[in-house]
Write a protein that holds these residues in place. Structure first.
Motif, short mmCIF file in Angstrom:
data_model
loop_
_atom_site.label_atom_id
_atom_site.label_comp_id
_atom_site.label_asym_id
_atom_site.label_seq_id
_atom_site.Cartn_x
_atom_site.Cartn_y
_atom_site.Cartn_z
N TYR A 1 1.94 -42.02 20.83
CA TYR A 1 2.27 -42.93 21.85
C TYR A 1 1.53 -42.19 23.18
N GLU A 2 1.47 -40.97 23.35
CA GLU A 2 0.88 -40.27 24.51
C GLU A 2 -0.42 -40.87 24.61
N GLU A 3 -1.15 -40.55 23.40
CA GLU A 3 -2.41 -40.82 23.12
C GLU A 3 -2.97 -42.44 23.60
N TYR A 4 -2.09 -43.44 23.05
CA TYR A 4 -2.23 -44.64 23.20
C TYR A 4 -2.26 -45.02 24.73
N HIS A 14 0.32 -49.69 16.45
CA HIS A 14 0.64 -48.86 15.35
C HIS A 14 0.92 -47.36 15.96
N LEU A 15 1.89 -46.81 15.94
CA LEU A 15 2.13 -45.18 15.91
C LEU A 15 2.53 -44.56 14.65
N VAL A 16 1.64 -43.42 14.52
CA VAL A 16 1.75 -42.56 13.29
C VAL A 16 2.32 -41.29 13.67
N ASP A 17 3.19 -40.74 13.13
CA ASP A 17 3.76 -39.51 13.21
C ASP A 17 4.11 -38.84 11.72
N GLN A 18 3.47 -38.18 11.01
CA GLN A 18 3.17 -37.79 9.53
C GLN A 18 4.41 -36.62 9.74
N SER A 19 4.87 -36.08 10.99
CA SER A 19 6.10 -35.22 10.58
C SER A 19 7.23 -35.94 10.48
N ALA A 20 7.32 -37.28 11.19
CA ALA A 20 8.68 -37.94 11.10
C ALA A 20 8.77 -39.08 9.94
N LEU A 21 7.70 -39.54 9.55
CA LEU A 21 7.75 -40.53 8.51
C LEU A 21 6.58 -40.26 7.44
N ARG A 22 6.83 -41.17 6.22
CA ARG A 22 5.86 -41.02 5.51
C ARG A 22 5.07 -42.11 5.16
N TYR A 23 3.81 -42.19 5.04
CA TYR A 23 2.61 -43.27 5.11
C TYR A 23 1.88 -43.05 3.69
N PRO A 24 2.17 -43.77 2.65
CA PRO A 24 1.32 -43.29 1.54
C PRO A 24 -0.06 -44.08 1.34
N TRP A 25 -0.22 -45.02 2.24
CA TRP A 25 -1.51 -45.56 2.09
C TRP A 25 -2.44 -44.66 2.77
N LEU A 26 -2.13 -43.92 3.81
CA LEU A 26 -3.24 -43.17 4.59
C LEU A 26 -3.86 -42.00 3.77
N ALA A 27 -3.29 -41.89 2.61
CA ALA A 27 -4.11 -40.94 1.71
C ALA A 27 -5.37 -41.63 1.27
N GLY A 28 -5.41 -43.05 1.20
CA GLY A 28 -6.52 -43.72 0.92
C GLY A 28 -7.59 -44.12 2.07
N ASP A 35 11.71 -45.42 4.45
CA ASP A 35 11.58 -45.06 5.66
C ASP A 35 11.36 -46.13 6.80
N ILE A 36 11.77 -47.44 5.93
CA ILE A 36 11.69 -48.44 6.98
C ILE A 36 12.62 -48.36 8.21
N ALA A 37 14.04 -48.31 8.00
CA ALA A 37 15.09 -48.11 8.96
C ALA A 37 14.82 -47.03 9.97
N ALA A 38 14.14 -45.74 9.43
CA ALA A 38 13.76 -44.62 10.12
C ALA A 38 12.60 -44.85 10.94
N GLU A 39 11.67 -45.85 10.76
CA GLU A 39 10.59 -46.13 11.51
C GLU A 39 10.99 -47.04 13.01
N THR A 40 11.96 -48.00 12.56
CA THR A 40 12.50 -48.73 13.89
C THR A 40 13.25 -47.63 14.72
N ALA A 41 14.05 -46.84 14.31
CA ALA A 41 14.77 -46.00 14.91
C ALA A 41 13.62 -45.14 15.81
N TYR A 42 12.57 -44.46 15.18
CA TYR A 42 11.95 -43.87 15.60
C TYR A 42 11.05 -44.39 16.93
N VAL A 43 10.64 -45.79 16.54
CA VAL A 43 9.72 -46.49 17.62
C VAL A 43 10.99 -46.69 18.93
#
Length: 279
Positions: free
Chosen positions: A32-35, A8-22, A58-66
């Motif tokens: 990716y660099e850290e991994y 899993h890559l997480v970039d909150q400047s590019a995509l929204r992840y509602p579940w991360l608030a919890g 953001d589903i399509a945007a996530e694929t484009a980001y990856v």
């Protein structure tokens, strides 16, 4: 060498992840660099990105980001398991779009955080059946008591290849093996399901687990599915909750100490190469 089927890559400047608030322990960027720094040192030579339950918009945007990350020089990324919403009427058109993109290797719809009956809907099941003959897999992420729901899906779509994530998410911290153990034996009887040995350190007590703690769960998964139907995944960064990438890889090698070279190779890379035609 290892094929990691669950990054899993997480970039909150590019995509929204509602579940991360919890999930405060994971509520930051994981690049990716850290991994990749630890992955290369640990023998990982190829990676599939697993969708991170982004905002549905953001589903399509996530694929484009990856894909953009995969396009970097020397990237380990070989493909993506994309998010989807089979319960929605737009899935059929979305599937047609994805089928034209060889970078996408499969789908996942997170099921352990939604009502149990979501996967029982007629439209959901009809859309999952559409994957037959496409070469696209469907990852199942369910809690132990929900494994019968996953079995029902596998039985209803026998020509679809399913992947059961995280050894069925056993409660290792609670030392609970039942009904998980029986359910794993049942789902493994379905020839169209593969078991993923991924990130189970996250389900153990982070302060006290050892290889012996994990052994009953990993060994039962392997013995239920057999060496030709098991694959490996890191579940990074979720695995950081139980020690991190290199710790989980070290534990994996210890767990496989009694296996043959052929068995280890199949679990760590060979089966994934065959399943997703990774070469």
């Amino acid at each position: 060498m290892i094929i990691d089927t669950h990054l899993h890559l997480v970039d909150q400047s590019a995509l929204r992840y509602p579940w991360l608030a919890g999930a405060p322990a994971l509520n930051r960027d994981f690049s990716y660099e850290e991994y990749a720094a630890d992955a290369r040192r640990s023998g990982i030579e190829g990676v599939l990105h697993m969708e991170v339950d982004v905002d549905p918009a953001d589903i399509a945007a996530e694929t484009a980001y990856v894909k953009s990350v995969a396009g970097r020089a020397g990237s380990l990324l070989r493909g993506a398991i994309a998010a989807c919403r089979p319960e929605e009427a737009g899935f059929e058109a979305y599937l047609e779009t994805v089928k034209a993109d060889p970078f996408v290797k499969g789908f996942r719809r997170v099921l352990h955080v939604v009502p149990d009956d979501l996967s029982e809907g007629a439209l959901f099941r009809q859309n999952v059946k559409r994957l037959a003959g496409t070469g696209l897999t469907f990852d199942l992420v369910v809690l132990p008591h929900q494994i019968p729901k996953a079995i029902a899906l596998a039985d209803l779509a026998p020509d679809v290849q399913f992947v059961l994530d995280h050894c069925g998410m056993p409660d290792i911290k609670g030392n609970a093996e039942h009904p998980w153990r029986e359910h794993m034996e049942a789902i493994a009887k379905r020839p169209n399901v593969v078991g993923k040995i991924s990130g189970v350190v996250a389900y153990a007590d982070p302060a006290t687990w050892t290889v012996e703690t994990l052994k009953p769960y990993v060994e039962h998964t392997i013995s239920s599915f057999g060496w030709d139907r098991v694959i490996w995944g890191s579940d990074w960064p979720v695995c950081t909750l139980g020690g991190g990438l290199t710790t989980w890889i070290a534990a994996t090698h210890a767990l496989l100490a009694g296996a043959s070279d052929s068995e280890r190779t199949r679990l760590l890379s060979g089966n994934a190469r065959r399943l997703w035609r990774l070469g």
